[in-house]
Write a protein that holds these residues in place. Structure first.
Motif, PDB file in Angstrom:
ATOM      1  N   ARG A 102      30.353  31.595 -36.557  1.00  0.00           N
ATOM      2  CA  ARG A 102      31.042  31.330 -35.866  1.00  0.00           C
ATOM      3  C   ARG A 102      30.019  30.533 -34.975  1.00  0.00           C
ATOM      4  NH1 ARG A 102      35.532  31.515 -32.348  1.00  0.00           N
ATOM      5  NH2 ARG A 102      35.525  29.731 -31.232  1.00  0.00           N
ATOM      6  N   GLN A 106      39.451  26.584 -39.215  1.00  0.00           N
ATOM      7  CA  GLN A 106      37.549  27.151 -38.496  1.00  0.00           C
ATOM      8  C   GLN A 106      38.190  28.278 -39.092  1.00  0.00           C
ATOM      9  OE1 GLN A 106      38.494  26.549 -34.992  1.00  0.00           O
ATOM     10  NE2 GLN A 106      36.887  24.693 -34.927  1.00  0.00           N
ATOM     11  N   LEU A 137      39.983  30.000 -32.237  1.00  0.00           N
ATOM     12  CA  LEU A 137      39.729  29.663 -34.101  1.00  0.00           C
ATOM     13  C   LEU A 137      41.103  28.801 -34.388  1.00  0.00           C
ATOM     14  CD1 LEU A 137      36.960  31.679 -35.925  1.00  0.00           C
ATOM     15  CD2 LEU A 137      36.745  29.736 -34.610  1.00  0.00           C
TER      16      LEU A 137
END
Length: 195
Positions: A162, A37, A33
């Protein structure tokens, strides 16, 4: 990380193995990530992966403070809303939080290894509405089971977040993070930059 905990020799080994498995499930959701994010909250809640990692580390430290009856500084006022655990300050990063979480986990493991009797009493804090007022103590065993439950709950939250961020799921993330050989799962790869 294999998809399942390893075989266990005894109760302590089992509790720590299952706790370790859930910790790894939470950490794997952060693999690859970007900072943006990791801070994003793409679902209906305000939760984000970095905040879940931060909270999980603070939970482990808090419960070990309780097990050892050590003072870790001022506690939150029970009437004050808790926003600090899940939200990142401008000076916090996913990488730093992952290191702090790893340290908290290692400390938990060392503390549990040093306690001969998992039935040892752990006093229940009084005056907090989320703790039972009529109960005076738990056991170290109960604390470990609670940490497994708490970590698993947040690993599940992180899985959903996620997948919402970039479509990544557990097995392809594990395959990428651990460089699993084909043919079982195609390892996750970041989407090509647009523009």
């Amino acid at each position: 990380m294999p998809g399942l905990p390893p075989p266990v020799a005894d109760e302590r080994d089992a509790l720590l193995a299952f706790l370790t498995q859930q910790r790894q499930a939470l950490r794997i959701t952060a693999h690859g990530l970007t900072e943006a994010q990791a801070r994003s909250a793409p679902s209906a809640s305000e939760l984000n992966i970095a905040g879940l990692v931060k909270h999980a580390g603070r939970c482990e430290r808090g419960w070990m403070d309780l097990v050892l009856q050590r003072d870790s500084g001022p506690r939150r006022d029970p009437d004050e809303p808790d926003t600090g655990d899940f939200h990142l300050g401008p000076d916090e990063s996913l990488a730093g939080l992952l290191v702090q979480y790893e340290q908290a986990c290692a400390e938990t493991d060392a503390i549990v290894a040093s306690i001969a009797d998992l039935g040892r009493p752990v006093p229940v804090p009084q005056g907090f509405p989320w703790f039972p007022a009529d109960l005076k103590e738990w056991s170290v065993r109960w604390v470990l089971l609670h940490l497994i439950e708490e970590t698993a709950r947040h690993a599940g939250h992180a899985d959903i977040i996620r997948e919402t961020v970039d479509g990544a799921t557990r097995d392809p993330l594990m395959a990428a993070a651990e460089q699993w050989p084909d043919p079982w799962f195609t390892p996750w790869e970041p989407a090509p930059a647009s523009g």
